[in-house]
Design a protein around this motif. Structure first.
Motif, short mmCIF file in Angstrom:
data_model
loop_
_atom_site.label_atom_id
_atom_site.label_comp_id
_atom_site.label_asym_id
_atom_site.label_seq_id
_atom_site.Cartn_x
_atom_site.Cartn_y
_atom_site.Cartn_z
N PRO A 134 37.44 60.09 64.96
CA PRO A 134 36.96 58.96 64.15
C PRO A 134 37.69 57.65 64.44
O PRO A 134 37.08 56.58 64.41
CB PRO A 134 37.22 59.42 62.71
CG PRO A 134 37.26 60.90 62.79
CD PRO A 134 37.79 61.23 64.14
N ILE A 135 38.97 57.71 64.79
CA ILE A 135 39.71 56.48 65.07
C ILE A 135 39.18 55.79 66.33
O ILE A 135 39.17 54.56 66.42
CB ILE A 135 41.24 56.75 65.17
CG1 ILE A 135 42.03 55.45 65.15
CG2 ILE A 135 41.57 57.53 66.42
CD1 ILE A 135 42.11 54.84 63.79
N VAL A 136 38.67 56.57 67.28
CA VAL A 136 38.09 56.00 68.50
C VAL A 136 36.80 55.25 68.14
O VAL A 136 36.53 54.17 68.67
CB VAL A 136 37.82 57.11 69.54
CG1 VAL A 136 37.05 56.58 70.73
CG2 VAL A 136 39.13 57.74 69.99
N VAL A 137 36.02 55.82 67.26
CA VAL A 137 34.77 55.18 66.83
C VAL A 137 35.08 53.85 66.14
O VAL A 137 34.43 52.83 66.43
CB VAL A 137 33.96 56.11 65.91
CG1 VAL A 137 32.75 55.39 65.33
CG2 VAL A 137 33.54 57.37 66.64
N LEU A 138 36.07 53.83 65.28
CA LEU A 138 36.45 52.59 64.60
C LEU A 138 36.99 51.56 65.59
O LEU A 138 36.67 50.37 65.50
CB LEU A 138 37.49 52.88 63.51
CG LEU A 138 37.00 53.68 62.32
CD1 LEU A 138 38.16 54.01 61.39
CD2 LEU A 138 35.91 52.93 61.58
N CYS A 158 33.57 46.05 69.91
CA CYS A 158 32.20 45.53 70.01
C CYS A 158 32.06 44.23 69.22
O CYS A 158 31.45 43.26 69.71
CB CYS A 158 31.19 46.55 69.48
SG CYS A 158 30.96 47.97 70.55
N ASN A 159 32.61 44.19 68.03
CA ASN A 159 32.50 42.98 67.22
C ASN A 159 33.37 41.85 67.75
O ASN A 159 33.02 40.67 67.61
CB ASN A 159 32.80 43.29 65.76
CG ASN A 159 31.59 43.84 65.06
OD1 ASN A 159 30.70 43.10 64.66
ND2 ASN A 159 31.52 45.16 64.96
N LEU A 164 25.01 50.90 66.01
CA LEU A 164 25.27 52.09 65.20
C LEU A 164 24.22 53.16 65.44
O LEU A 164 24.55 54.33 65.65
CB LEU A 164 25.30 51.72 63.71
CG LEU A 164 25.43 52.89 62.73
CD1 LEU A 164 26.78 53.57 62.89
CD2 LEU A 164 25.22 52.41 61.31
N VAL A 165 22.95 52.79 65.41
CA VAL A 165 21.87 53.76 65.62
C VAL A 165 21.98 54.40 67.01
O VAL A 165 21.89 55.62 67.15
CB VAL A 165 20.48 53.12 65.41
CG1 VAL A 165 19.36 54.01 65.89
CG2 VAL A 165 20.28 52.76 63.94
N CYS A 166 22.21 53.59 68.02
CA CYS A 166 22.35 54.12 69.38
C CYS A 166 23.61 54.99 69.50
O CYS A 166 23.60 56.01 70.20
CB CYS A 166 22.38 52.99 70.40
SG CYS A 166 20.77 52.20 70.58
#
Length: 127
Positions: free
Chosen positions: A61-65, A71-72, A36-38
């Motif tokens: 925002p949907i791309v970030v989600l 990632c998870n 998240l920080v990076c």
């Protein structure tokens, strides 16, 4: 990333699947905070190098989600891989670091590309 070594230590080689999953899941918040920080740093750099109209975002925002979900999902494959491989005290920590580096490469790549394009444009912001 030697700072992570104390947080990634494994006490026992002969751990069962539940102990391996527990080890990984206790470290998931650390992984998510680092990513998240990076990611915020990467998006901030891109925002500085691109001229945006008011109320316009650099990233949907949907791309970030979606990226956070992927990632998870990849993080979960870490403990799946460890369960299916020979258990050692170093496999989990090494896999954690390799996965983190791989993720951070993709998180920071857009910012790096924007910096290269910014320099190539003669230090002018992209419109």
């Amino acid at each position: 990333m030697n700072l992570l070594n104390p947080l990634l230590s494994v006490k026992y080689e002969d751990r069962n699947a539940l102990q391996i999953i527990g080890w990984w899941e206790l470290r998931r918040p650390l992984y998510n905070v680092i990513v998240l920080v990076c990611g915020l740093i990467s998006m901030s750099i891109m925002s500085l190098l691109v001229k945006l109209e008011p109320w316009e975002d650099i990233v949907e925002p949907i791309v970030v989600l979606g990226f956070a979900f992927i990632c998870n999902l990849g993080y979960t494959l870490g403990w799946v891989s460890e369960i299916m491989n020979v258990k050692t005290k170093t496999f989990g920590p090494k896999l954690f670091k390799v996965g983190l580096y791989f993720t951070l490469f993709w998180v920071l790549l857009p910012a790096l590309l924007h910096i290269i394009l910014w320099v190539g444009r003669g230090f002018e912001r992209m419109e």
